[in-house]
Design a protein around this motif. Sequence first.
Motif, mmCIF file in Angstrom:
data_model
loop_
_atom_site.group_PDB
_atom_site.id
_atom_site.type_symbol
_atom_site.label_atom_id
_atom_site.label_comp_id
_atom_site.label_asym_id
_atom_site.label_seq_id
_atom_site.Cartn_x
_atom_site.Cartn_y
_atom_site.Cartn_z
ATOM 1 N N GLU A 259 23.367 -97.112 -44.919
ATOM 2 C CA GLU A 259 22.838 -96.818 -43.588
ATOM 3 C C GLU A 259 21.519 -96.058 -43.686
ATOM 4 O O GLU A 259 20.598 -96.315 -42.926
ATOM 5 C CB GLU A 259 23.859 -96.021 -42.782
ATOM 6 C CG GLU A 259 25.089 -96.832 -42.438
ATOM 7 C CD GLU A 259 26.203 -95.992 -41.860
ATOM 8 O OE1 GLU A 259 26.047 -94.765 -41.761
ATOM 9 O OE2 GLU A 259 27.242 -96.576 -41.515
ATOM 10 N N THR A 260 21.417 -95.145 -44.644
ATOM 11 C CA THR A 260 20.176 -94.401 -44.832
ATOM 12 C C THR A 260 19.050 -95.335 -45.224
ATOM 13 O O THR A 260 17.940 -95.239 -44.691
ATOM 14 C CB THR A 260 20.371 -93.316 -45.910
ATOM 15 O OG1 THR A 260 21.463 -92.485 -45.550
ATOM 16 C CG2 THR A 260 19.118 -92.490 -46.072
ATOM 17 N N GLN B 75 18.850 -98.501 -44.561
ATOM 18 C CA GLN B 75 18.530 -99.332 -43.397
ATOM 19 C C GLN B 75 17.632 -98.574 -42.428
ATOM 20 O O GLN B 75 16.677 -99.130 -41.898
ATOM 21 C CB GLN B 75 19.810 -99.769 -42.691
ATOM 22 C CG GLN B 75 20.603 -100.788 -43.458
ATOM 23 C CD GLN B 75 21.967 -101.059 -42.845
ATOM 24 O OE1 GLN B 75 22.368 -100.405 -41.896
ATOM 25 N NE2 GLN B 75 22.686 -102.013 -43.410
ATOM 26 N N VAL B 76 17.898 -97.298 -42.209
ATOM 27 C CA VAL B 76 17.072 -96.498 -41.315
ATOM 28 C C VAL B 76 15.659 -96.379 -41.878
ATOM 29 O O VAL B 76 14.671 -96.534 -41.156
ATOM 30 C CB VAL B 76 17.689 -95.100 -41.092
ATOM 31 C CG1 VAL B 76 16.710 -94.174 -40.407
ATOM 32 C CG2 VAL B 76 18.968 -95.210 -40.289
ATOM 33 N N VAL C 91 13.860 -99.648 -41.371
ATOM 34 C CA VAL C 91 13.474 -99.820 -39.970
ATOM 35 C C VAL C 91 12.252 -98.957 -39.655
ATOM 36 O O VAL C 91 11.310 -99.409 -38.998
ATOM 37 C CB VAL C 91 14.655 -99.473 -39.030
ATOM 38 C CG1 VAL C 91 14.192 -99.326 -37.600
ATOM 39 C CG2 VAL C 91 15.738 -100.529 -39.135
ATOM 40 N N VAL C 92 12.229 -97.735 -40.137
ATOM 41 C CA VAL C 92 11.083 -96.850 -39.898
ATOM 42 C C VAL C 92 9.831 -97.435 -40.534
ATOM 43 O O VAL C 92 8.761 -97.455 -39.923
ATOM 44 C CB VAL C 92 11.374 -95.427 -40.426
ATOM 45 C CG1 VAL C 92 10.107 -94.585 -40.458
ATOM 46 C CG2 VAL C 92 12.431 -94.751 -39.591
#
Length: 123
Positions: free
Chosen positions: A58-59, A61-62, A65-66
Amino acid sequence: MQGGGICKESARRHIRQAYPKFQIGRGEETIPTNTFVLTFDSPTPPTQIKAGYVKLNETIQVVVVVIVVVVVVVVVVVVVVVVVVVVVVVVVVVVVVVVVVVAVVVVVIVVVVVVVVVVVVVP
């Protein structure tokens, strides 16, 4: 996360042990759950317990995305700057063409006036 990890993380919170208590049986498989039974080093449990975890997936993926958002913003800014520069260049070219046309018209008018004056006044 294993029970020992919770105790290491929570030593200052007076948690003595965390036991992974519940498991789900599916056919012949036993799957552990994320449910733990906590024991404390005093007969009165604390009024609050902070617990949580962040998956690395999840980290990542974030972060991706950023990065994508930043790249899109940079591309949009570059496109806007290029469009503004092109518009400014086109306006400058149009102004130069208009000035040249006006100058040519003025020269033609002056030549016509001179020719008329020479032809009409001089004879």
